[in-house]
Design an enzyme around this catalytic site. Structure first.
Site, PDB file in Angstrom:
ATOM      1  N   THR A 141      14.548  24.023  76.034  1.00  0.00           N
ATOM      2  CA  THR A 141      15.186  23.885  74.716  1.00  0.00           C
ATOM      3  C   THR A 141      14.964  22.503  74.103  1.00  0.00           C
ATOM      4  O   THR A 141      14.927  21.496  74.819  1.00  0.00           O
ATOM      5  CB  THR A 141      16.696  24.155  74.857  1.00  0.00           C
ATOM      6  OG1 THR A 141      16.863  25.446  75.447  1.00  0.00           O
ATOM      7  CG2 THR A 141      17.405  24.119  73.512  1.00  0.00           C
ATOM      8  N   PRO A 143      15.646  20.053  70.186  1.00  0.00           N
ATOM      9  CA  PRO A 143      16.533  19.987  69.016  1.00  0.00           C
ATOM     10  C   PRO A 143      16.211  21.062  67.969  1.00  0.00           C
ATOM     11  O   PRO A 143      17.109  21.584  67.324  1.00  0.00           O
ATOM     12  CB  PRO A 143      16.268  18.575  68.464  1.00  0.00           C
ATOM     13  CG  PRO A 143      15.843  17.778  69.657  1.00  0.00           C
ATOM     14  CD  PRO A 143      15.091  18.729  70.542  1.00  0.00           C
ATOM     15  N   ALA A 145      14.360  24.014  68.599  1.00  0.00           N
ATOM     16  CA  ALA A 145      13.972  25.318  69.151  1.00  0.00           C
ATOM     17  C   ALA A 145      14.791  25.655  70.383  1.00  0.00           C
ATOM     18  O   ALA A 145      14.714  24.956  71.404  1.00  0.00           O
ATOM     19  CB  ALA A 145      12.485  25.315  69.511  1.00  0.00           C
ATOM     20  N   GLU A 258      17.098  35.093  85.336  1.00  0.00           N
ATOM     21  CA  GLU A 258      18.142  34.205  84.788  1.00  0.00           C
ATOM     22  C   GLU A 258      19.248  35.023  84.118  1.00  0.00           C
ATOM     23  O   GLU A 258      20.440  34.743  84.285  1.00  0.00           O
ATOM     24  CB  GLU A 258      17.479  33.255  83.779  1.00  0.00           C
ATOM     25  CG  GLU A 258      18.436  32.358  83.048  1.00  0.00           C
ATOM     26  CD  GLU A 258      17.716  31.266  82.227  1.00  0.00           C
ATOM     27  OE1 GLU A 258      16.531  30.968  82.519  1.00  0.00           O
ATOM     28  OE2 GLU A 258      18.342  30.713  81.326  1.00  0.00           O
ATOM     29  N   ARG A 284      55.985  36.579  85.603  1.00  0.00           N
ATOM     30  CA  ARG A 284      56.540  36.039  84.365  1.00  0.00           C
ATOM     31  C   ARG A 284      57.445  37.094  83.708  1.00  0.00           C
ATOM     32  O   ARG A 284      56.998  38.224  83.453  1.00  0.00           O
ATOM     33  CB  ARG A 284      55.397  35.682  83.412  1.00  0.00           C
ATOM     34  CG  ARG A 284      55.834  35.245  82.040  1.00  0.00           C
ATOM     35  CD  ARG A 284      56.369  33.851  82.052  1.00  0.00           C
ATOM     36  NE  ARG A 284      56.848  33.471  80.724  1.00  0.00           N
ATOM     37  CZ  ARG A 284      57.517  32.362  80.493  1.00  0.00           C
ATOM     38  NH1 ARG A 284      57.797  31.516  81.483  1.00  0.00           N
ATOM     39  NH2 ARG A 284      57.921  32.067  79.280  1.00  0.00           N
ATOM     40  N   GLY A 355      50.521  33.474  77.405  1.00  0.00           N
ATOM     41  CA  GLY A 355      51.362  32.840  76.387  1.00  0.00           C
ATOM     42  C   GLY A 355      50.972  31.375  76.203  1.00  0.00           C
ATOM     43  O   GLY A 355      49.787  31.020  76.323  1.00  0.00           O
ATOM     44  N   GLY A 356      51.973  30.542  75.928  1.00  0.00           N
ATOM     45  CA  GLY A 356      51.702  29.120  75.694  1.00  0.00           C
ATOM     46  C   GLY A 356      51.005  28.461  76.866  1.00  0.00           C
ATOM     47  O   GLY A 356      50.160  27.569  76.695  1.00  0.00           O
TER      48      GLY A 356
END
Ligand SMILES: Cc1cc2nc3c(=O)[nH]c(=O)nc-3n(C[C@H](O)[C@H](O)[C@H](O)COP(=O)(O)OP(=O)(O)OC[C@H]3O[C@@H](n4cnc5c(N)ncnc54)[C@H](O)[C@@H]3O)c2cc1C
Length: 395
Positions: A141, A143, A145, A258, A284, A355-356
């Site tokens: 890879t 910048p 492509a 890959e 919970r 949740g949080g």
């Protein structure tokens, strides 16, 4: 009330028609290593931004870094399903930065040396690669492509008995700490784009090869990611990996492995997130009952379990076909597209049911959701995979 049998091992630990005893043995060994040597320490590696070399060497000593490679170099000569086991179990670690550090080395970068390297390359490097004494990176890879590999601009100009490389590489996993780099560069600017690329093996000490930046990133924080500069980087001609002009085909061939590995890693991540969330909603309480007692929650988790099972079987099937030497580009693309999207769907719901707490850095699911984001982008973005499938749908 919560049903205790819920916590029995889920599908990936059950016998499967695809795996032989050596795969199951590997699975048990990797899982033990992940529990003892990765999970307790990887929180600190997230902060330092890389996996310690000693951990990679320990994996090398256990044979995890050479499962596909010849026994002559210390490998164990397993097939694609062996890579799937490694990737799934590392994905289950909940630290995908560690997983990708290892899998780029074993299944994405060093493969170029093992498959296209000369006997001299293999004699010089493969035993070290298998032992974790030499860590590898793959630099394709740039910048300008990424998905479009043929669009790379790094140039390798022939000068006598050497090639001189100039260009830049971006987002290179293991790029900061690697010992060996497999680098794609254009050797024939006038040729058809698919025949213009060659692969080169660069040692870390090669003059002109520079790590210009260590990149900070959203997820995979325990894996190091580099920007590389190649400035008049002189490489002996014998460091060409494979034949000149055949680099694009080598990259595309290796993409199959890959993508299978990334999809397997994604299903390990998804399985771990589901298990964590089942544990969380079992204890919970809200409105005087465990969250699991809410039909809306348990049915959603049940559907995710079904989808993960489907994704996993798709990966196993693709890996099985690949191991038989059957062209399975369509199945591999399906696995990569499906699993890359699914793992993000799983993480979204798992964060929701935390949740949080799901947004707190102290909870594993917060990190896992960030890590999963890469799965629909790297190694073939979902849209690119869907194009591969679409091409093959019309007869
Ligand atoms: C953390 C990290 C690690 C990486 N490690 C490596 C590495 O070790 N070695 C290496 O060489 N590269 C590596 N990469 C690069 C990675 O493979 C690329 O980011 C990926 O291929 C996408 O390329 P791009 O980022 O240039 O996106 P682009 O190619 O610019 O695409 C941007 C988006 O456009 C969409 N898109 C692209 N093509 C199409 C199309 N044909 N049709 C429809 N939509 C399309 C997709 O949604 C895609 O995400 C890494 C990247 C990251 C972020």
């Amino acid at each position: 009330m919560i049903d205790a049998t819920l916590h029995a091992p889920l599908a990936s630990t059950q016998p499967s028609a695809y795996f032989r005893e050596e795969h199951e043995l590997l699975r048990r060994q990797v899982r033990r290593f992940v529990d003892a040597e990765i999970k307790p320490f990887a929180g600190a590696w997230e902060l330092q931004g890389f996996v310690p070399r000693e951990t990679l060497r320990a994996m090398g000593r256990l044979g995890f870094l050479g499962i596909r490679y010849p026994s002559a170099y210390g490998g164990s000569e397993l097939d694609t399903l062996g890579s799937v086991v490694l990737a799934e179990e590392l994905g289950r670690s909940t630290f995908s930065g560690v997983a990708i550090t290892v899998l780029v080395h074993t299944d994405m970068a060093s493969v170029h040396i093992a498959k296209a390297g000369s006997i001299a390359h293999k004699e010089r490097h493969l035993a070290d690669i298998v032992a974790g004494r030499a860590i590898t990176a793959l630099a394709v890879t740039e910048p300008d492509a990424g998905s479009d590999v043929k669009g790379i601009r790094t140039v390798a100009r022939r000068e006598g008995d050497a090639f001189v490389l100039n260009g830049a590489k971006l987002f290179i996993t293991n790029g900061v700490h690697a010992d060996l780099y497999c680098v794609a560069a254009k050797t024939a600017l006038q040729a058809r784009r698919s025949q213009s690329i060659s692969m080169f093996l660069l040692e870390r000490s090669t003059p002109g090869l520079k790590v210009s930046r260590q990149l900070d990133k959203h997820g995979w924080r325990s894996s190091d990611t580099a920007e590389l500069l190649l400035e008049d980087c002189r490489v002996p001609a014998e460091n060409l990996l494979g034949r000149e002009g055949e680099g694009f085909y080598a990259i595309m061939r290796n993409f199959q492995n890959e993508r299978i590995v990334l999809a397997a890693m994604a299903m390990g991540e998804a399985q771990a997130a589901l298990e964590l969330t089942l544990d969380y909603v079992a204890t919970r309480k809200a409105f005087a009952a465990p969250l699991y007692d809410r039909e809306a929650i348990r049915q959603r988790l049940a559907m995710l379990a079904a989808k993960i099972e489907a994704g996993r079987q798709l990966v196993y099937h693709a890996a099985f076909l690949d191991a038989q030497g059957i062209d399975c580009t369509c199945q591999v693309s399906m696995a990569k597209a499906y699993c890359g999207e699914l793992v993000n769907e799983v993480m979204y719901d798992c964060v929701q049911f935390h949740g949080g707490m799901g947004l707190m850095s102290e909870s594993a699911i917060e990190r896992m959701a960030r890590d999963a984001r890469m799965q629909s982008i790297g190694g073939g973005a979902t849209e690119v995979m869907l194009e591969e499938i679409a091409k093959r749908l019309r007869r």
